[in-house]
Design an enzyme around this catalytic site. Structure first.
Site, PDB file in Angstrom:
ATOM      1  CD  GLN A   1       8.474  -2.280  -8.499  1.00 50.07           C
ATOM      2  OE1 GLN A   1       8.648  -2.649  -7.334  1.00 50.07           O
ATOM      3  NE2 GLN A   1       8.184  -3.132  -9.471  1.00 50.07           N
TER       4      GLN A   1
ATOM      5  CD  GLN B   1     -13.140 -10.133   0.528  1.00 48.26           C
ATOM      6  OE1 GLN B   1     -12.088  -9.530   0.683  1.00 48.26           O
ATOM      7  NE2 GLN B   1     -13.992  -9.810  -0.429  1.00 48.26           N
TER       8      GLN B   1
ATOM      9  CG  ASP C   1     -14.880  -6.113  -3.228  1.00 50.53           C
ATOM     10  OD1 ASP C   1     -14.478  -5.332  -2.347  1.00 50.53           O
ATOM     11  OD2 ASP C   1     -14.557  -7.320  -3.267  1.00 50.53           O
TER      12      ASP C   1
END
Length: 428
Positions: free
Chosen positions: A186, A255, A356
């Site tokens: 959405q 991960q 990251d």
């Protein structure tokens, strides 16, 4: 976790297979949600937020009061860390800016290229089980550097209808003030089509699960650009005999904890490493709070013991990992053979976590083998490049006959005439 010992090359494809799901059902579900958002706007957004994020929302946009409340809840130590990360990310991405350079291709003919920021961009920041405030930094910093005028951000709210405080602080520090409490398909639909509350954008950025990736791919066929297909996270680790098995397991699990459909693969030619690794995974797994997620990820993760050193790079390039960590003494030299990877981490002391968060490189990267044809997000991702050219009368005398000859050969007389009429004017 499966341990493969000396698999034949015709078995590699099985080992490399990403986690699968019913793509037909996925595509249909995503399509239905997108169409509802397109047709019903905010009403559909509220309905899906109630259905998927279990929250009833009156207002979709984060208010200034909510921003201040969230920011106040962030510890000063984390604020300091975020500011340092922003500084490093800004330095690295600013270095990617290109100099506008005019080139005289023929005497009197000048051509150049100018980067221009995409005017309206949408940033998707995953929330759910792990609100990724680091993604705000990875997307907002280069967007600002590129000169994007309108930046919209969507991120899933918690069950109380609030956005994670660290996400709000990261947004404030990177200059993002249009934040919407929207997640999943959405959110992608809202930014792609626009609703009563959410403005339409020209390009959508950000990682997500399979549903988000499918939604981005579908809207990309409907006039909205996307950064890349970026789905479930993955890592491939290459280890030599000198690698510390503790480091390997920590990288492997870092991960795996992203989600149940993440994937980790360890490659080595050292049997001792392959034999010790599973026990070290179990030892470290016991300390992780997200054990349930990690165990699901491990079910489609692997340790691969290869026979020949030359097989390692071949395996990596065939898989094209999102993240590649090279635990080798000759890491930089060895990695020169790698042509398919999203981001590469070299040496024993370079964890993927650095990319990251705070080393400066971008963590929004191609997954599912798309590293064979896509780059990770960078400054260029937020720009368009417009070409310019200018020709003097002398330049047209030099180049005009070439253009006339080529247009004539293609039987495009109007193209030829656009040059001929100018040459006649110059000679008269």
């Amino acid at each position: 976790m499966t341990v493969w010992k000396y698999p034949k090359r015709d078995e590699w494809k099985v080992i490399m297979a990403r986690p699968q799901m019913d793509l037909i059902s996925l595509s249909r579900t995503v399509s239905d949600i997108l169409e509802s958002v397109r047709c019903e706007g905010d009403d559909a957004l509220r309905r899906y937020e109630k259905q998927f994020d279990r929250v009833v929302l009156d207002a979709l946009q984060v208010t200034p009061a909510e921003m201040e409340e969230g920011i106040a809840a962030v510890p000063e130590s984390l604020k300091k860390a975020i500011r340092q990360a922003i500084d490093n990310i800004r330095k690295f991405h600013a270095s990617q800016a290109i100099e506008v350079k005019k080139v005289e291709t023929t005497p009197g003919v000048w051509c150049w290229q100018k980067p221009v920021g995409i005017e309206k961009v949408g940033l998707y920041v995953p929330g759910g089980t792990a609100p990724l405030f680091s993604t705000v930094l990875m997307l907002a910093v280069p967007a600002r550097l590129a000169g994007c005028h309108e930046i919209v951000m969507c991120t899933p709210p918690g069950k109380e209808g609030k956005i994670a405080p660290a996400i709000l602080y990261a947004a404030r520090e990177t200059g993002i003030d249009r934040i919407f409490k929207l997640g999943g398909v959405q959110a992608i639909g809202a930014m792609a089509f626009g609703t009563e509350s959410v403005p339409q954008v020209y390009k959508i950025f950000g990682p997500g699960n399979r549903y988000v990736m499918a939604a981005k791919q579908q809207v990309s066929m409907q006039g909205v650009a996307i950064d890349m297909p970026a789905g479930p996270s993955e890592v491939m680790i290459v280890a030599d005999s000198g690698a510390d098995v503790r480091f390997l397991a920590a990288d492997f699990l870092s991960q795996a904890e992203h989600g149940a459909d993440s994937q980790s693969i360890l490659l080595t030619t050292d049997r001792r490493i392959a034999d010790l690794f599973p026990a070290e995974i179990e030892r470290q797994l016991d300390r992780l709070p997200r054990r349930e997620w990690v165990e699901k990820s491990l079910s489609h993760s692997s340790v691969v013991l290869l026979e020949r050193e030359t097989d390692l790079a071949d395996f990596v390039n065939a898989y094209a990992p999102e993240h590649l960590i090279v635990h080798r003494t000759d890491a930089e030299e060895w990695a020169s053979a790698i042509v398919n990877a999203g981001s590469v981490f070299l040496g024993y002391y370079t964890p993927e976590s650095a990319g990251d968060y705070a080393s400066g490189t971008n963590h929004t990267l191609p997954t599912s083998g798309y590293a064979k044809s896509y780059s990770g997000v960078n400054l260029d991702s937020f720009t368009r490049k417009i070409t310019f050219q200018q020709i003097s009368s002398e330049g047209l005398k030099n180049l005009g006959p070439v253009i006339e000859k080529m247009a004539e050969a293609e039987r495009l007389e109007a193209h030829k005439e656009a040059v001929t009429v100018r040459l006649q004017s110059i000679h008269s």
